[in-house]
Scaffold this motif. Structure first.
Motif, PDB file in Angstrom:
ATOM      1  N   LEU A  28       0.921  -1.195  -0.002  1.00  0.00           N
ATOM      2  CA  LEU A  28      -0.046   0.165  -0.181  1.00  0.00           C
ATOM      3  C   LEU A  28       0.886   1.403   0.135  1.00  0.00           C
ATOM      4  CD1 LEU A  28      -3.200  -0.440   2.413  1.00  0.00           C
ATOM      5  CD2 LEU A  28      -3.015  -0.841  -0.027  1.00  0.00           C
ATOM      6  N   GLN A  29       1.961   1.222   0.877  1.00  0.00           N
ATOM      7  CA  GLN A  29       2.850   2.313   0.736  1.00  0.00           C
ATOM      8  C   GLN A  29       3.382   2.619  -0.415  1.00  0.00           C
ATOM      9  OE1 GLN A  29       5.280   0.723   3.785  1.00  0.00           O
ATOM     10  NE2 GLN A  29       4.351   2.184   5.382  1.00  0.00           N
ATOM     11  N   ASP A  30       3.879   1.653  -1.415  1.00  0.00           N
ATOM     12  CA  ASP A  30       4.232   1.772  -2.492  1.00  0.00           C
ATOM     13  C   ASP A  30       3.230   2.420  -3.622  1.00  0.00           C
ATOM     14  OD1 ASP A  30       6.853   0.694  -1.966  1.00  0.00           O
ATOM     15  OD2 ASP A  30       6.299  -1.394  -2.686  1.00  0.00           O
ATOM     16  N   GLY A  31       2.026   1.995  -3.279  1.00  0.00           N
ATOM     17  CA  GLY A  31       1.015   2.679  -4.191  1.00  0.00           C
ATOM     18  C   GLY A  31       0.501   4.053  -3.718  1.00  0.00           C
ATOM     19  N   ALA A  32       0.658   4.245  -2.635  1.00  0.00           N
ATOM     20  CA  ALA A  32       0.423   5.845  -2.320  1.00  0.00           C
ATOM     21  C   ALA A  32       1.239   6.651  -2.815  1.00  0.00           C
ATOM     22  CB  ALA A  32       0.224   5.876  -0.782  1.00  0.00           C
ATOM     23  N   ALA A  33       2.358   6.354  -2.716  1.00  0.00           N
ATOM     24  CA  ALA A  33       3.487   6.996  -3.316  1.00  0.00           C
ATOM     25  C   ALA A  33       3.356   7.512  -4.673  1.00  0.00           C
ATOM     26  CB  ALA A  33       4.978   6.462  -3.123  1.00  0.00           C
ATOM     27  N   GLU A  34       2.604   6.805  -5.445  1.00  0.00           N
ATOM     28  CA  GLU A  34       2.392   6.956  -6.921  1.00  0.00           C
ATOM     29  C   GLU A  34       0.933   7.907  -7.038  1.00  0.00           C
ATOM     30  OE1 GLU A  34       2.619   3.406  -8.877  1.00  0.00           O
ATOM     31  OE2 GLU A  34       4.664   2.880  -8.493  1.00  0.00           O
ATOM     32  N   SER A  35       0.109   8.032  -6.003  1.00  0.00           N
ATOM     33  CA  SER A  35      -1.073   8.540  -6.312  1.00  0.00           C
ATOM     34  C   SER A  35      -1.025  10.089  -6.345  1.00  0.00           C
ATOM     35  CB  SER A  35      -1.832   8.437  -4.826  1.00  0.00           C
ATOM     36  OG  SER A  35      -2.128   6.984  -4.656  1.00  0.00           O
ATOM     37  N   ARG A  36      -2.049  10.721  -7.067  1.00  0.00           N
ATOM     38  CA  ARG A  36      -2.150  12.045  -7.469  1.00  0.00           C
ATOM     39  C   ARG A  36      -2.224  13.179  -6.594  1.00  0.00           C
ATOM     40  NH1 ARG A  36      -6.569  14.294  -6.553  1.00  0.00           N
ATOM     41  NH2 ARG A  36      -8.161  13.139  -5.551  1.00  0.00           N
ATOM     42  N   ASN A  37      -2.273  14.472  -6.881  1.00  0.00           N
ATOM     43  CA  ASN A  37      -2.327  15.560  -5.995  1.00  0.00           C
ATOM     44  C   ASN A  37      -3.701  15.481  -5.289  1.00  0.00           C
ATOM     45  OD1 ASN A  37       0.243  16.228  -6.128  1.00  0.00           O
ATOM     46  ND2 ASN A  37      -0.217  17.629  -8.088  1.00  0.00           N
ATOM     47  N   MET A  38      -4.155  16.178  -4.256  1.00  0.00           N
ATOM     48  CA  MET A  38      -5.363  16.262  -3.642  1.00  0.00           C
ATOM     49  C   MET A  38      -5.996  17.723  -3.728  1.00  0.00           C
ATOM     50  SD  MET A  38      -5.628  13.088  -2.212  1.00  0.00           S
ATOM     51  CE  MET A  38      -4.428  11.656  -2.189  1.00  0.00           C
ATOM     52  N   PHE A  39      -7.416  17.646  -3.478  1.00  0.00           N
ATOM     53  CA  PHE A  39      -8.238  18.708  -2.997  1.00  0.00           C
ATOM     54  C   PHE A  39      -8.322  19.198  -1.838  1.00  0.00           C
ATOM     55  CE2 PHE A  39      -9.812  16.936  -7.198  1.00  0.00           C
ATOM     56  CZ  PHE A  39      -9.706  17.978  -8.103  1.00  0.00           C
ATOM     57  N   SER A  40      -8.224  20.502  -1.398  1.00  0.00           N
ATOM     58  CA  SER A  40      -8.536  20.898   0.027  1.00  0.00           C
ATOM     59  C   SER A  40      -9.789  21.013   0.129  1.00  0.00           C
ATOM     60  CB  SER A  40      -7.728  22.221   0.025  1.00  0.00           C
ATOM     61  OG  SER A  40      -7.921  22.670   1.511  1.00  0.00           O
ATOM     62  N   MET A  41     -10.490  20.222   1.157  1.00  0.00           N
ATOM     63  CA  MET A  41     -11.581  20.202   1.692  1.00  0.00           C
ATOM     64  C   MET A  41     -12.069  21.339   2.500  1.00  0.00           C
ATOM     65  SD  MET A  41     -13.718  17.187   3.562  1.00  0.00           S
ATOM     66  CE  MET A  41     -15.587  17.340   4.550  1.00  0.00           C
ATOM     67  N   ARG A  42     -10.842  21.725   3.487  1.00  0.00           N
ATOM     68  CA  ARG A  42     -11.010  22.766   4.304  1.00  0.00           C
ATOM     69  C   ARG A  42     -11.132  24.142   3.494  1.00  0.00           C
ATOM     70  NH1 ARG A  42      -9.495  24.742   9.149  1.00  0.00           N
ATOM     71  NH2 ARG A  42      -8.833  27.277   9.380  1.00  0.00           N
ATOM     72  N   GLN A  43     -10.239  24.183   2.243  1.00  0.00           N
ATOM     73  CA  GLN A  43     -10.355  25.345   1.587  1.00  0.00           C
ATOM     74  C   GLN A  43     -11.652  25.670   0.739  1.00  0.00           C
ATOM     75  OE1 GLN A  43      -7.197  26.076  -1.260  1.00  0.00           O
ATOM     76  NE2 GLN A  43      -8.178  27.633  -2.045  1.00  0.00           N
TER      77      GLN A  43
END
Length: 260
Positions: A28-43
């Protein structure tokens, strides 16, 4: 009285144990390292005129099935098109009828933040959330020791995930610290599943003024949202009120029109 939360956490520990046997944490750690950028829910909530976090929810322990055959792709796309500020997707299977697949399926069709709503008790679940495309995760004070909550919040930030901390009582105010992005006041007691909207108003005044507040559960009226706004809330998590209709997206749109 039967404590539903304890049953859910017990089942969750067993589920995570089985998941770890199938897919290791390292994988899972390997897969997470390749994941995309996120949106900010707070913003997104801070900048929104409605602040509605529309929830995809098939069932609940107290109500049973609400919308058993709902499509996560269709419902979440309709939510986004009708003005949702953010999305909440339940990924617990035995008690809420959801799955990680629901979040993964919804992600490509929307460009607003998605909260993984689940009973998170292990860092393993944070990597899962990252991989399937969540932008934020829920940490429930009633399900965690204070030290566990702080650790999971810190790990979430390392992964680029924002944290919505859920509290229900005054004694859980001590869980709020600098690692928390948003504080949700749950109007539903997770032990008994009794709902009281006044809980949000009781706790709002006890939280720091710069806290981004989210009211959760039991919201069914635009007038209630207006009252909550006046009390300082900027996010309003609503699921059942929309999901029990034939067209959740349309129901959301009509709700927002009444707000404005």
């Amino acid at each position: 009285m039967k404590d539903i939360l304890m049953d859910i956490i017990e089942a969750k520990r067993a589920t995570i144990c089985e998941q770890k046997k199938a897919i290791s944490l390292a994988a899972l750690q390997d897969g997470a390292a390749e994941s995309r950028n996120m949106f900010s829910m707070r913003q997104a909530l801070a900048n929104s005129s409605s602040g509605i976090i529309a929830e995809f929810k098939r069932k609940s322990p107290s109500k049973g099935w609400i919308n058993k055959d709902a499509s996560p792709e269709e419902v979440t796309a309709a939510y986004a098109a009708n003005g949702a500020s953010a999305l909440s997707i339940l990924t617990d299977t035995p008690f809420f009828g959801g799955s990680l697949k629901d979040l993964r399926d919804a992600r490509p069709g929307v460009n607003i933040p998605i909260l993984r709503k689940d009973f998170i008790i292990d860092e393993y679940q944070l990597y899962q959330a990252k991989i399937v495309g969540a932008d934020a995760i829920l940490l429930i004070a009633a399900a965690l020791e204070k030290e566990e909550c702080a650790f999971l919040a810190g790990k979430a930030h390392e992964l680029g995930l924002e944290v919505l901390l859920e509290i229900h009582s005054e004694k859980e105010l001590e869980y709020v610290n600098s690692t928390i992005d948003m504080v949700g006041v749950n109007n539903r007691n997770l032990g008994t599943f009794v709902t009281d909207i006044e809980n949000s108003f009781r706790l709002a005044s006890a939280l720091p003024k710069d806290t981004l507040l989210v009211s959760e559960s039991g919201i069914s009226s635009p007038d209630t949202v207006k009252r909550l706004r006046e009390a300082g809330f900027r996010g309003f998590l609503i699921g059942e009120n929309f999901m029990k209709t034939d067209n959740p997206g349309k129901a959301l749109g009509e709700f927002i029109k009444q707000l404005n």
